[in-house]
Design an enzyme around this catalytic site. Structure first.
Site, PDB file in Angstrom:
ATOM      1  N   ALA A 142       0.491   0.529   2.124  1.00  0.00           N
ATOM      2  CA  ALA A 142       0.644   1.152   0.752  1.00  0.00           C
ATOM      3  C   ALA A 142       0.656   2.499   1.082  1.00  0.00           C
ATOM      4  CB  ALA A 142      -0.746   0.863   0.065  1.00  0.00           C
ATOM      5  N   ASN A 143       0.669   3.394  -0.004  1.00  0.00           N
ATOM      6  CA  ASN A 143       0.730   4.625  -0.060  1.00  0.00           C
ATOM      7  C   ASN A 143      -0.255   5.344  -1.220  1.00  0.00           C
ATOM      8  OD1 ASN A 143       2.314   5.391  -2.828  1.00  0.00           O
ATOM      9  ND2 ASN A 143       3.956   3.923  -1.784  1.00  0.00           N
ATOM     10  N   ARG A 144      -0.275   6.631  -1.232  1.00  0.00           N
ATOM     11  CA  ARG A 144      -1.247   7.200  -2.144  1.00  0.00           C
ATOM     12  C   ARG A 144      -0.886   7.363  -3.502  1.00  0.00           C
ATOM     13  NH1 ARG A 144      -5.666   8.589   0.831  1.00  0.00           N
ATOM     14  NH2 ARG A 144      -4.923   8.870   3.039  1.00  0.00           N
ATOM     15  N   ALA A 202       6.674   5.368  -6.107  1.00  0.00           N
ATOM     16  CA  ALA A 202       6.652   5.650  -4.548  1.00  0.00           C
ATOM     17  C   ALA A 202       6.942   4.288  -3.936  1.00  0.00           C
ATOM     18  CB  ALA A 202       5.239   6.273  -4.250  1.00  0.00           C
TER      19      ALA A 202
END
Ligand code: C5P
Length: 219
Positions: free
Chosen positions: A29-31, A95
């Site tokens: 995942a990402n932030r 994102a």
């Protein structure tokens, strides 16, 4: 209440991160919190737009007054975006993970002492570039975001050309800015008309101003 300049306009908005599975219990995942996307969805709906809000697993709740389509992976997001077309404008605030695990396991990977898994990646589809370069049925306005940590304007300007979108909303997500996951944003709007640097303000205010600009462009 207030003017509704986007009444009758259908706007697609992607938001949040994507999750790319490693196995049934693990993912990459990402932030991205989804905060800027949710704020923008609310602002567009406030101006009267019919908003299709395609969101990955975000921390921030989706806004009211929009059609929410929840997805997990980049591929699912692309499918949902294609199903939502045609639209008057498409804004890509998600994102999206650049890579997915090439062959995610259908079963939980077992821990074996001293033996580490090696993950191979495959490239995800670029949803923004795909929509921006559609030959038939391209939305009248296509807006991308660019989260950068270095050379923000140069990188975002190049990104706008590479992807073929009309506008890029660029921001500096270096950790010291506190922007990623925070409540404020400082953006640069890049279009045919040039480069506009906006003052640092709340993500709600960025959303309201951007929604107004989208309304102006569609008018
Ligand atoms: O290339 P980069 O990820 O920096 O580009 C960011 C912009 O492209 C964002 O608007 C993002 O929503 C969009 N994007 C996309 N699909 C991808 C990667 C990025 O729509 N696979």
């Amino acid at each position: 209440f207030g003017p509704r300049p986007l009444a009758g306009k259908r706007v697609l908005l992607t938001s949040g991160p994507t999750h790319e599975p490693i196995d049934p219990v693990r993912y990459i995942a990402n932030r991205s919190s989804g905060a800027q996307g949710s704020a923008l969805g609310r602002a567009l709906a406030d101006l009267g737009a019919e908003v299709v809000f395609v969101t990955g697993p975000a921390d921030v709740a989706p806004p009211g007054g929009v059609e929410v389509i929840a997805v997990e992976t980049a591929q699912e997001m692309k499918d949902a975006v294609e199903a939502a077309l045609p639209v008057d404008a498409a804004v890509f605030a998600a994102a999206v993970a650049d890579w997915r695990v090439a062959s995610a396991s259908g079963r939980k990977l077992k821990k074996v002492a001293g033996k580490m898994p090696i993950l191979e990646f495959a490239e995800n589809p670029d949803i923004l570039a795909h929509v921006a370069q559609m030959e038939a049925g391209r939305p009248g306005l296509v807006v991308g975001f660019a989260a950068e940590t270095d050379d923000v304007i140069e990188n975002a300007t190049a990104k706008r050309e590479r992807k073929g979108c009309d506008w890029i909303v660029a921001n500096d997500v270096s950790p010291e800015t506190g922007i990623m996951g925070g409540s404020e944003n400082a953006v640069v709007l890049i279009s045919d008309a040039g480069t506009e640097t906006w003052a640092r303000m709340s993500k709600d205010d960025v959303a309201a101003q951007l929604a107004q600009r989208i309304a102006d462009a569609l008018a």
